[in-house]
Scaffold this motif. Sequence first.
Motif, PDB file in Angstrom:
ATOM      1  N   GLN A  28       0.771  -1.474   0.139  1.00 36.05           N
ATOM      2  CA  GLN A  28      -0.346   0.166  -0.242  1.00 36.05           C
ATOM      3  C   GLN A  28       0.703   1.236  -0.611  1.00 36.05           C
ATOM      4  O   GLN A  28       1.172   1.902   0.972  1.00 36.05           O
ATOM      5  CB  GLN A  28      -1.060   0.097   1.572  1.00 36.05           C
ATOM      6  N   LEU A  31      -0.680   7.086  -3.690  1.00 37.98           N
ATOM      7  CA  LEU A  31      -0.135   8.481  -4.936  1.00 37.98           C
ATOM      8  C   LEU A  31      -1.417   9.713  -4.567  1.00 37.98           C
ATOM      9  O   LEU A  31      -2.109   9.599  -4.061  1.00 37.98           O
ATOM     10  CB  LEU A  31      -1.347   7.353  -6.072  1.00 37.98           C
ATOM     11  N   GLY A  56      -6.551  -2.785  -7.115  1.00 35.54           N
ATOM     12  CA  GLY A  56      -6.233  -2.466  -5.705  1.00 35.54           C
ATOM     13  C   GLY A  56      -6.803  -0.651  -6.135  1.00 35.54           C
ATOM     14  O   GLY A  56      -5.182  -0.109  -5.762  1.00 35.54           O
ATOM     15  N   GLU A  77     -10.124  -4.773  -4.903  1.00 37.95           N
ATOM     16  CA  GLU A  77      -9.248  -4.490  -3.464  1.00 37.95           C
ATOM     17  C   GLU A  77     -10.003  -5.621  -2.948  1.00 37.95           C
ATOM     18  O   GLU A  77     -10.417  -6.596  -2.180  1.00 37.95           O
ATOM     19  CB  GLU A  77     -10.122  -3.356  -3.319  1.00 37.95           C
ATOM     20  N   ASP A 102      -9.117 -11.405  -3.501  1.00 40.47           N
ATOM     21  CA  ASP A 102      -7.803 -10.963  -4.501  1.00 40.47           C
ATOM     22  C   ASP A 102      -7.812 -11.049  -5.441  1.00 40.47           C
ATOM     23  O   ASP A 102      -8.299 -12.025  -5.774  1.00 40.47           O
ATOM     24  CB  ASP A 102      -6.675 -12.250  -3.644  1.00 40.47           C
ATOM     25  N   ILE A 103      -6.568 -10.421  -6.641  1.00 37.55           N
ATOM     26  CA  ILE A 103      -7.151 -10.601  -8.071  1.00 37.55           C
ATOM     27  C   ILE A 103      -6.598 -11.963  -8.720  1.00 37.55           C
ATOM     28  O   ILE A 103      -6.982 -12.358  -9.505  1.00 37.55           O
ATOM     29  CB  ILE A 103      -6.162  -9.094  -8.657  1.00 37.55           C
ATOM     30  N   ASN A 127      -2.092   1.038 -10.531  1.00 39.90           N
ATOM     31  CA  ASN A 127      -0.910   0.883  -9.248  1.00 39.90           C
ATOM     32  C   ASN A 127      -0.388  -0.066  -8.617  1.00 39.90           C
ATOM     33  O   ASN A 127      -1.717   0.104  -7.296  1.00 39.90           O
ATOM     34  CB  ASN A 127      -1.338   2.707  -8.797  1.00 39.90           C
ATOM     35  N   TYR A 131       4.597  -6.245  -4.249  1.00 41.16           N
ATOM     36  CA  TYR A 131       4.829  -7.516  -4.032  1.00 41.16           C
ATOM     37  C   TYR A 131       4.521  -8.589  -4.880  1.00 41.16           C
ATOM     38  O   TYR A 131       4.770  -9.682  -4.710  1.00 41.16           O
ATOM     39  CB  TYR A 131       4.653  -7.828  -2.817  1.00 41.16           C
TER      40      TYR A 131
END
Length: 292
Positions: A28, A31, A56, A77, A102-103, A127, A131
């Motif tokens: 995390q 921006l 996300g 998300e 979780d994508i 964005n 990880y």
Amino acid sequence: MMKDIATPIRTQEIMAKHGLTVKKSLGQNFLIDPNILRKIVGKANLTKQSAAIEIGPGIGALTEHLAREAGKVLAFEIDQRLLPVLADTLSPYDNISIIHSDILKADVEKAIKEELAGYEDIVVVANLPYYVTTPIIMKLLLEKLPIRGLVVMLQKEVAERITAQPGTKAYGSLSIAIQYYTEAEMALTVPKTVFMPQPNVDSAVIRMIKRPEPQVKVINEDFFFQVTRGSFVQRRKTILNNLQTAMPNGKEKKELILKALEEAEIDPSRRGETLSIKEFGLLADKLYPYFA
Ligand code: SAM
């Protein structure tokens, strides 16, 4: 025009209001610069006839810019704590769907059918959590989703590897895996100061536009990727050396590897990093009958 989420002050206000602390383990880094967001979204060439898929959304900084430019935004998300925050920050927009998932586990194709019906131009804009950038990009490409392409922020070093050309240090099996499916280019380099908290690594935005057909036609895709990965295991070694290690029983089958290299007109003393994707495709097809 409403005040952007992506300013330092507003981000701090939102986090304080919801008692939110960032989870570094989930990558995390929010921006906090509306100019960079405008630039990122600009690279996606969205219109109200387009839909955007975001991975996300965080507290919604990029999401709201996408909602202004696109007809519809679908965001995934993983962090449950962010859902009430997003419901609050994105309440002025009625064209955003957030999926708590979780994508990497999400059924993206189904979500597109359900949430983006009628949209023919779909672009992934994100964005990314650093990880897990490569698995996310590979999942979205391998699932053969109906998307035009991806515009994503990631570590600069990975961005350089993805967009690298043959003959450069950054060129490797990742460059090939992604350029096989897309035309990939560096779109922006991004200073650390636009994030809160600031990441430890430099960042960049890349644009990947899906090719109508993969860059080369090969007999067997899995085998092609096996050959490309195997050719870079030890970068300083020759293609012959690496293939002898990477191919099943490669040491005993040296003559066959040499034969395939000759058939593909590739000098066995070259290094993997000098081979174009077309040459790898040809080489894989020549090796295939001997090793499949
Ligand atoms: N889009 C926001 C922005 O630009 O300010 C946040 C970007 S932040 C770099 C990455 C986001 O991805 C975080 O919100 C994090 O919770 C989320 N995330 C991390 N791993 C994820 C995963 N596997 N699937 C979906 N979202 C994930």
